[in-house]
Enzyme design. Structure first.
Site, PDB file in Angstrom:
ATOM      1  N   THR A  23       0.884   2.315  -5.455  1.00  0.00           N
ATOM      2  CA  THR A  23       0.292   0.983  -5.329  1.00  0.00           C
ATOM      3  C   THR A  23      -0.196   0.478  -6.675  1.00  0.00           C
ATOM      4  OG1 THR A  23      -0.377   1.415  -3.050  1.00  0.00           O
ATOM      5  CG2 THR A  23      -1.553  -0.332  -4.208  1.00  0.00           C
TER       6      THR A  23
ATOM      7  N   HIS B 246       0.824  -1.207   0.000  1.00  0.00           N
ATOM      8  CA  HIS B 246       0.000   0.000   0.000  1.00  0.00           C
ATOM      9  C   HIS B 246       0.859   1.259   0.000  1.00  0.00           C
ATOM     10  CE1 HIS B 246       0.445   1.718   4.128  1.00  0.00           C
ATOM     11  NE2 HIS B 246       0.903   0.510   4.382  1.00  0.00           N
ATOM     12  N   CYS B 247       0.213   2.372  -0.390  1.00  0.00           N
ATOM     13  CA  CYS B 247       0.808   3.699  -0.237  1.00  0.00           C
ATOM     14  C   CYS B 247      -0.189   4.549   0.536  1.00  0.00           C
ATOM     15  CB  CYS B 247       1.195   4.293  -1.585  1.00  0.00           C
ATOM     16  SG  CYS B 247      -0.166   4.443  -2.772  1.00  0.00           S
ATOM     17  N   THR B 248      -0.316   5.843   0.217  1.00  0.00           N
ATOM     18  CA  THR B 248      -1.235   6.692   0.970  1.00  0.00           C
ATOM     19  C   THR B 248      -2.666   6.588   0.448  1.00  0.00           C
ATOM     20  OG1 THR B 248       0.473   8.256   1.669  1.00  0.00           O
ATOM     21  CG2 THR B 248      -1.784   9.076   1.600  1.00  0.00           C
TER      22      THR B 248
END
Length: 246
Positions: A226, A218-220
């Site tokens: 992602t 995941h990222c933000t």
């Protein structure tokens, strides 16, 4: 909704599926529901088959507290389905990457690879739901600053791996920008991804080495870093079938 050459599977409300046959098969498959995504490890003799109704329709009602998988048993062939989107109260873009097939018919297994946005907003109910997914490793693609600002809940999974993907610095960008400027910033960010080869290498090594459970990356927002990582992973599956497969 999931549709194959033979069936359409549609979610209704928050607690079940409608399975509709698109044409009458020579023999109706036996339908089972389980919390186990991999039919190879299931003892189907311990499961109760679900009956088809008239006109090739089957309705399944499920508990919302667990993730379920539908197994269509065609003799020695089994088709497995589930929702891609994982229903969470405080999660962002949390999805299962299972079900994609390459031209050779190899399929990314359900319940082994998940993608999402940041995890800092997860509720206690979300965390309990995620823990029963069997995720052993979280690969966090965010910067150190993002990790500090929006930390992942402690003890969510056994292993947290920080694999930052580099982005263009945007600290001097005004709060409100037009579409052209936004597209330019995104383009520059995507052009920076090849400078993160060490993180990509570590990510794929993690997938190859992990045999004890599922992996979440995941990222933000769960979109760009992602999304590119998911695209590379699925491209590898299309090209050589080296990803998780049946």
């Amino acid at each position: 909704m999931i549709e194959t050459a033979r069936y359409r599977i549609e979610r209704f409300e928050d607690h079940g599926w409608h399975i509709t046959a698109l044409s009458e098969p020579v023999a109706w498959p036996t339908v089972y529901v389980s919390t186990e995504p991999d039919p190879r490890v299931l003892d189907f003799s311990q499961l109760e088959p679900l009956p088809w109704k008239d006109h090739g329709v089957l309705t399944i009602r499920l508990s919302q507290s667990m993730r379920h998988y539908v197994h269509l048993h065609h003799g020695d062939h089994i088709e497995t389905f589930s929702d891609r989107i994982v229903p969470l109260e405080g999660g962002i873009n949390f999805r299962d990457l299972g079900g994609y097939r390459n031209p050779q018919g190899q399929m990314v297994r359900w319940g082994t690879l998940y993608r999402s946005g940041k995890l800092s907003g997860l509720t206690s109910r979300d965390q309990a739901y995620i823990r029963q997914l069997g995720i052993q490793v979280v690969c966090d693609l965010r910067s150190a600053h993002e990790l500090q600002t929006d930390p992942t809940p402690a003890h969510l999974v056994p292993t947290l791996s920080h694999l930052p993907l580099k982005l263009r610095e945007t600290s001097s960008v005004p709060g409100h920008i037009d579409q052209e400027t936004a597209q330019a910033l995104l383009r520059e960010s995507y052009e920076a991804f090849p400078t993160s080869l060490e993180s990509y290498t570590a990510f794929f090594r993690t997938l190859l080495d992990n045999e004890s459970g599922a992996v979440l990356f995941h990222c933000t927002a769960g979109k760009d870093r992602t999304g590119v990582t998911a695209a590379l992973l699925l491209w590898a599956n299309l090209s050589s079938g080296v990803s998780k497969r049946r």
